[in-house]
Design an enzyme around this catalytic site. Structure first.
Site, PDB file in Angstrom:
ATOM      1  N   THR A  80      13.504 -12.789  -4.592  1.00  0.00           N
ATOM      2  CA  THR A  80      12.187 -12.334  -5.049  1.00  0.00           C
ATOM      3  C   THR A  80      11.393 -11.699  -3.910  1.00  0.00           C
ATOM      4  O   THR A  80      11.607 -12.037  -2.744  1.00  0.00           O
ATOM      5  CB  THR A  80      11.388 -13.536  -5.612  1.00  0.00           C
ATOM      6  OG1 THR A  80      10.027 -13.149  -5.790  1.00  0.00           O
ATOM      7  CG2 THR A  80      11.429 -14.740  -4.680  1.00  0.00           C
ATOM      8  N   ASP A  81      10.453 -10.837  -4.272  1.00  0.00           N
ATOM      9  CA  ASP A  81       9.584 -10.233  -3.242  1.00  0.00           C
ATOM     10  C   ASP A  81       8.661 -11.278  -2.615  1.00  0.00           C
ATOM     11  O   ASP A  81       8.076 -11.033  -1.557  1.00  0.00           O
ATOM     12  CB  ASP A  81       8.766  -9.070  -3.839  1.00  0.00           C
ATOM     13  CG  ASP A  81       7.850  -9.463  -4.993  1.00  0.00           C
ATOM     14  OD1 ASP A  81       7.850 -10.650  -5.392  1.00  0.00           O
ATOM     15  OD2 ASP A  81       7.133  -8.580  -5.494  1.00  0.00           O
ATOM     16  N   GLU A  82       8.538 -12.450  -3.277  1.00  0.00           N
ATOM     17  CA  GLU A  82       7.623 -13.469  -2.739  1.00  0.00           C
ATOM     18  C   GLU A  82       8.082 -14.008  -1.387  1.00  0.00           C
ATOM     19  O   GLU A  82       7.298 -14.641  -0.675  1.00  0.00           O
ATOM     20  CB  GLU A  82       7.451 -14.628  -3.731  1.00  0.00           C
ATOM     21  CG  GLU A  82       6.832 -14.168  -5.026  1.00  0.00           C
ATOM     22  CD  GLU A  82       6.181 -15.272  -5.846  1.00  0.00           C
ATOM     23  OE1 GLU A  82       5.919 -16.352  -5.311  1.00  0.00           O
ATOM     24  OE2 GLU A  82       5.935 -15.014  -7.033  1.00  0.00           O
ATOM     25  N   TYR A 130       7.689 -22.752  -3.853  1.00  0.00           N
ATOM     26  CA  TYR A 130       8.668 -21.912  -4.566  1.00  0.00           C
ATOM     27  C   TYR A 130       9.210 -20.816  -3.639  1.00  0.00           C
ATOM     28  O   TYR A 130      10.427 -20.686  -3.454  1.00  0.00           O
ATOM     29  CB  TYR A 130       8.030 -21.262  -5.805  1.00  0.00           C
ATOM     30  CG  TYR A 130       8.820 -20.080  -6.329  1.00  0.00           C
ATOM     31  CD1 TYR A 130      10.060 -20.257  -6.939  1.00  0.00           C
ATOM     32  CD2 TYR A 130       8.342 -18.771  -6.195  1.00  0.00           C
ATOM     33  CE1 TYR A 130      10.795 -19.167  -7.394  1.00  0.00           C
ATOM     34  CE2 TYR A 130       9.072 -17.686  -6.653  1.00  0.00           C
ATOM     35  CZ  TYR A 130      10.302 -17.886  -7.255  1.00  0.00           C
ATOM     36  OH  TYR A 130      11.034 -16.816  -7.694  1.00  0.00           O
ATOM     37  N   LYS A 163      13.036 -20.144  -2.059  1.00  0.00           N
ATOM     38  CA  LYS A 163      13.819 -18.915  -2.283  1.00  0.00           C
ATOM     39  C   LYS A 163      14.186 -18.273  -0.939  1.00  0.00           C
ATOM     40  O   LYS A 163      15.309 -17.781  -0.766  1.00  0.00           O
ATOM     41  CB  LYS A 163      13.030 -17.918  -3.141  1.00  0.00           C
ATOM     42  CG  LYS A 163      12.786 -18.357  -4.570  1.00  0.00           C
ATOM     43  CD  LYS A 163      14.057 -18.477  -5.412  1.00  0.00           C
ATOM     44  CE  LYS A 163      14.683 -17.152  -5.754  1.00  0.00           C
ATOM     45  NZ  LYS A 163      15.842 -17.307  -6.669  1.00  0.00           N
TER      46      LYS A 163
HETATM   47  P1  NAD Z   1      13.308 -18.862 -15.696  1.00  0.00           P
HETATM   48  O1  NAD Z   1      12.525 -20.030 -15.192  1.00  0.00           O
HETATM   49  O2  NAD Z   1      12.857 -18.155 -16.924  1.00  0.00           O
HETATM   50  O3  NAD Z   1      14.831 -19.304 -15.952  1.00  0.00           O
HETATM   51  C1  NAD Z   1      15.525 -20.120 -15.073  1.00  0.00           C
HETATM   52  C2  NAD Z   1      16.814 -20.572 -15.764  1.00  0.00           C
HETATM   53  O4  NAD Z   1      17.567 -21.341 -14.823  1.00  0.00           O
HETATM   54  C3  NAD Z   1      16.582 -21.463 -16.983  1.00  0.00           C
HETATM   55  O5  NAD Z   1      17.442 -21.087 -18.029  1.00  0.00           O
HETATM   56  C4  NAD Z   1      16.923 -22.864 -16.476  1.00  0.00           C
HETATM   57  O6  NAD Z   1      17.417 -23.729 -17.493  1.00  0.00           O
HETATM   58  C5  NAD Z   1      17.992 -22.542 -15.451  1.00  0.00           C
HETATM   59  N1  NAD Z   1      18.099 -23.590 -14.416  1.00  0.00           N
HETATM   60  C6  NAD Z   1      17.093 -24.192 -13.735  1.00  0.00           C
HETATM   61  N2  NAD Z   1      17.604 -25.109 -12.895  1.00  0.00           N
HETATM   62  C7  NAD Z   1      18.955 -25.081 -13.036  1.00  0.00           C
HETATM   63  C8  NAD Z   1      20.024 -25.765 -12.416  1.00  0.00           C
HETATM   64  N3  NAD Z   1      19.799 -26.708 -11.493  1.00  0.00           N
HETATM   65  N4  NAD Z   1      21.274 -25.463 -12.787  1.00  0.00           N
HETATM   66  C9  NAD Z   1      21.520 -24.527 -13.740  1.00  0.00           C
HETATM   67  N5  NAD Z   1      20.548 -23.847 -14.357  1.00  0.00           N
HETATM   68  C10 NAD Z   1      19.275 -24.115 -14.007  1.00  0.00           C
HETATM   69  O7  NAD Z   1      13.397 -17.872 -14.452  1.00  0.00           O
HETATM   70  P2  NAD Z   1      13.382 -16.261 -14.407  1.00  0.00           P
HETATM   71  O8  NAD Z   1      11.992 -15.805 -14.398  1.00  0.00           O
HETATM   72  O9  NAD Z   1      14.338 -15.735 -15.383  1.00  0.00           O
HETATM   73  O10 NAD Z   1      13.969 -16.027 -12.940  1.00  0.00           O
HETATM   74  C11 NAD Z   1      15.359 -15.920 -12.721  1.00  0.00           C
HETATM   75  C12 NAD Z   1      15.604 -15.664 -11.246  1.00  0.00           C
HETATM   76  O11 NAD Z   1      14.958 -14.469 -10.850  1.00  0.00           O
HETATM   77  C13 NAD Z   1      15.073 -16.758 -10.333  1.00  0.00           C
HETATM   78  O12 NAD Z   1      16.013 -16.965  -9.305  1.00  0.00           O
HETATM   79  C14 NAD Z   1      13.772 -16.191  -9.793  1.00  0.00           C
HETATM   80  O13 NAD Z   1      13.504 -16.713  -8.522  1.00  0.00           O
HETATM   81  C15 NAD Z   1      14.105 -14.727  -9.742  1.00  0.00           C
HETATM   82  N6  NAD Z   1      12.984 -13.782  -9.864  1.00  0.00           N
HETATM   83  C16 NAD Z   1      12.119 -13.877 -10.912  1.00  0.00           C
HETATM   84  C17 NAD Z   1      11.098 -12.935 -11.065  1.00  0.00           C
HETATM   85  C18 NAD Z   1      10.139 -12.978 -12.212  1.00  0.00           C
HETATM   86  O14 NAD Z   1       9.186 -12.184 -12.253  1.00  0.00           O
HETATM   87  N7  NAD Z   1      10.323 -13.829 -13.204  1.00  0.00           N
HETATM   88  C19 NAD Z   1      10.966 -11.913 -10.127  1.00  0.00           C
HETATM   89  C20 NAD Z   1      11.870 -11.843  -9.057  1.00  0.00           C
HETATM   90  C21 NAD Z   1      12.879 -12.781  -8.945  1.00  0.00           C
HETATM   91  O1  TDX Z   2      -2.730 -18.500 -16.034  1.00  0.00           O
HETATM   92  C1  TDX Z   2      -2.545 -17.697 -15.102  1.00  0.00           C
HETATM   93  N1  TDX Z   2      -3.597 -16.992 -14.605  1.00  0.00           N
HETATM   94  C2  TDX Z   2      -3.494 -16.132 -13.561  1.00  0.00           C
HETATM   95  O2  TDX Z   2      -4.480 -15.514 -13.151  1.00  0.00           O
HETATM   96  C3  TDX Z   2      -1.241 -17.504 -14.512  1.00  0.00           C
HETATM   97  C4  TDX Z   2      -0.043 -18.236 -15.017  1.00  0.00           C
HETATM   98  C5  TDX Z   2      -1.149 -16.620 -13.469  1.00  0.00           C
HETATM   99  N2  TDX Z   2      -2.235 -15.964 -12.971  1.00  0.00           N
HETATM  100  C6  TDX Z   2      -2.073 -15.018 -11.846  1.00  0.00           C
HETATM  101  C7  TDX Z   2      -1.328 -15.574 -10.643  1.00  0.00           C
HETATM  102  C8  TDX Z   2      -0.613 -14.358 -10.112  1.00  0.00           C
HETATM  103  O3  TDX Z   2      -1.457 -13.641  -9.219  1.00  0.00           O
HETATM  104  O4  TDX Z   2      -1.264 -13.947 -12.326  1.00  0.00           O
HETATM  105  C9  TDX Z   2      -0.343 -13.501 -11.335  1.00  0.00           C
HETATM  106  C10 TDX Z   2       1.059 -13.649 -11.882  1.00  0.00           C
HETATM  107  O5  TDX Z   2       1.334 -15.035 -11.969  1.00  0.00           O
HETATM  108  P1  TDX Z   2       2.761 -15.627 -12.441  1.00  0.00           P
HETATM  109  O6  TDX Z   2       3.083 -15.033 -13.770  1.00  0.00           O
HETATM  110  O7  TDX Z   2       2.695 -17.105 -12.301  1.00  0.00           O
HETATM  111  O8  TDX Z   2       3.754 -14.949 -11.402  1.00  0.00           O
HETATM  112  P2  TDX Z   2       3.824 -14.967  -9.790  1.00  0.00           P
HETATM  113  O9  TDX Z   2       3.177 -16.157  -9.215  1.00  0.00           O
HETATM  114  O10 TDX Z   2       3.358 -13.621  -9.312  1.00  0.00           O
HETATM  115  O11 TDX Z   2       5.420 -15.111  -9.595  1.00  0.00           O
HETATM  116  C11 TDX Z   2       6.337 -14.357 -10.439  1.00  0.00           C
HETATM  117  O12 TDX Z   2       6.861 -13.247  -9.781  1.00  0.00           O
HETATM  118  C12 TDX Z   2       7.772 -13.465  -8.737  1.00  0.00           C
HETATM  119  C13 TDX Z   2       7.486 -15.252 -10.930  1.00  0.00           C
HETATM  120  O13 TDX Z   2       6.970 -16.387 -11.584  1.00  0.00           O
HETATM  121  C14 TDX Z   2       8.406 -15.644  -9.793  1.00  0.00           C
HETATM  122  O14 TDX Z   2       9.507 -16.387 -10.295  1.00  0.00           O
HETATM  123  C15 TDX Z   2       8.906 -14.386  -9.129  1.00  0.00           C
HETATM  124  O15 TDX Z   2       9.675 -14.698  -8.012  1.00  0.00           O
END
Ligand code: NAD
Ligand code: TDX
Length: 339
Positions: free
Chosen positions: A125-127, A153, A157
């Site tokens: 992730t970019d985080e 988190y 990562k």
């Molecule tokens: P999500 O939380 O929606 O899904 C995570 C999945 O992993 C779920 O199906 C969960 O059951 C499974 N899981 C959790 N722990 C596990 C374990 N110990 N063993 C096997 N499975 C397990 O997450 P997401 O948003 O789809 O993110 C997927 C990946 O992408 C993550 O690695 C996250 O860090 C990365 N990522 C997410 C975003 C975003 O905006 N959502 C952005 C950049 C990177």
């Molecule tokens: O209720 C809310 N109100 C609010 O203002 C929530 C849930 C979030 N926020 C803000 C926090 C962040 O600045 O919105 C922005 C986005 O929040 P999230 O959806 O929680 O995402 P973020 O914290 O940016 O992280 C996401 O992007 C990078 C994903 O959850 C991560 O898994 C990924 O790595």
């Protein structure tokens, strides 16, 4: 080609499963997922009908289970999406983030070393780069930006990324890492900002915006992320990191207003609440490397992607209504009441 996709019952992983089944109909896709609160078998109902798809319930940190799966499937490629992914939950309870995101990554890579692999891909992730100031729009994250994390988190990562690069250098494991900006789209769990706004607005409930809503995120439609990973696992160079992002920076307030407008709901639903501790100010990805090396470009801009996403949530009410009617109620109360 046999591909193990971990975390395939979650948001991005499930979109990747469907992307691969559609674009590589001759591949076998094996999903390994522990089905935590974020994993959802309903999401994979259509995939289950495909004979080239197999679902296995298991924890990526469970060595015995992972090794057994490698023995059975002899994968060519592993794409590791499985993670605890919500920043707010990591602030409440960091431990499971360390176990899944770090130890889980180690176990998956140990299996790759033991049984052999053509490619191990880590979805990061970019985080991991920390945040950028709001008053320097010229600054963006490149692959050389130092790791500088803010939340448990992002620290977990970044730790996993360091381990991945260590396994490459020390053991010669053929790895790649991708670091993507914020995703949105179908099957997104409604704890994250965009699906939270959509599902709450549809029920005419208040929309909690942290702080002043001035924090900036760089949004990418999930299918564009899936296509980037497909390119990296096939054409990306071993040992390389690729940033993924589509230059769609928006403040949180802009995002919330765009979604409300799309749903024809009033801005009066917006409620400003206490900020997230350690809240990252701005993320912005420089995607030049993947654009130049692999010819990747996003196909959706933010306005197009939001339209498609809102339409999906309108057409899939049973999917999210089931989620928010369960344990989610307790989560919402504990995270947002007295905030
Ligand atoms: P999500 O939380 O929606 O899904 C995570 C999945 O992993 C779920 O199906 C969960 O059951 C499974 N899981 C959790 N722990 C596990 C374990 N110990 N063993 C096997 N499975 C397990 O997450 P997401 O948003 O789809 O993110 C997927 C990946 O992408 C993550 O690695 C996250 O860090 C990365 N990522 C997410 C975003 C975003 O905006 N959502 C952005 C950049 C990177
Ligand atoms: O209720 C809310 N109100 C609010 O203002 C929530 C849930 C979030 N926020 C803000 C926090 C962040 O600045 O919105 C922005 C986005 O929040 P999230 O959806 O929680 O995402 P973020 O914290 O940016 O992280 C996401 O992007 C990078 C994903 O959850 C991560 O898994 C990924 O790595």
């Amino acid at each position: 080609m046999n591909i193990i996709v971990t975390g395939g019952a979650g948001f991005i992983g499930s979109n990747f499963v469907y992307y691969m089944l559609k674009n590589h109909p001759d591949y076998r896709i094996i999903c390994l997922d522990a089905l935590t609160y974020a994993g959802n078998l309903h999401t994979l109902e259509e995939a289950m009908k495909n004979p080239n798809f197999r679902f296995v319930k298991g924890d990526i940190a469970d060595r015995e289970c992972v090794y057994k799966l490698f023995e059975e499937e002899k994968p060519d490629i592993v794409v590791n999406f499985a993670a605890e992914s919500h920043v707010d939950r990591s602030i409440e309870n960091p431990e499971i983030f360390l176990k899944t995101n770090i130890i889980g990554t180690q176990v998956m890579m140990d299996a790759c070393r033991k049984y052999g692999i053509k490619r191990y891909h880590q979805v990061s992730t970019d985080e991991v780069y920390g945040d950028l100031p709001l008053d320097r729009p010229d600054l963006m994250f490149t692959e050389e930006t130092p790791l500088h994390t803010s939340s448990p988190y992002s620290a977990s990562k970044a730790s996993a990324d360091l381990l991945v690069m260590a396994y490459h250098r020390t053991y010669g494991l053929p790895v790649t890492i991708s670091r993507c900006s914020n995703n949105y789209g179908p099957y997104h769990f409604p704890e994250k900002l965009i699906p939270l706004v959509i599902t709450r607005a549809l029920e005419d409930k208040t929309i909690p915006v942290y702080g002043t809503g001035a924090n900036v995120r760089d949004w990418l439609y999930v299918e564009d992320h899936c296509r980037a990973i497909d390119l990296i696992i096939h054409k990306g160079r071993e040992g390389e990191i690729y940033n993924i992002g589509g230059h769609n920076e928006r403040t949180n307030l802009q995002v919330v207003k765009t979604v409300l407008h799309e749903l024809n709901k009033p801005e009066s639903l917006i409620t400003f609440v206490t900020d997230r501790p350690g809240h990252d100010r701005r993320y912005a990805i420089n995607p030049e490397k993947i654009e130049k090396e692999l010819g990747w470009n996003p196909t959706y801009n933010f306005e197009q992607g939001i339209k498609v996403t809102v339409k999906w949530y309108l057409e899939h009410r049973p999917w999210w209504e089931k989620i928010i009617s369960g344990e989610y109620q307790n989560y919402y109360k504990s995270m947002y009441s007295n905030r």
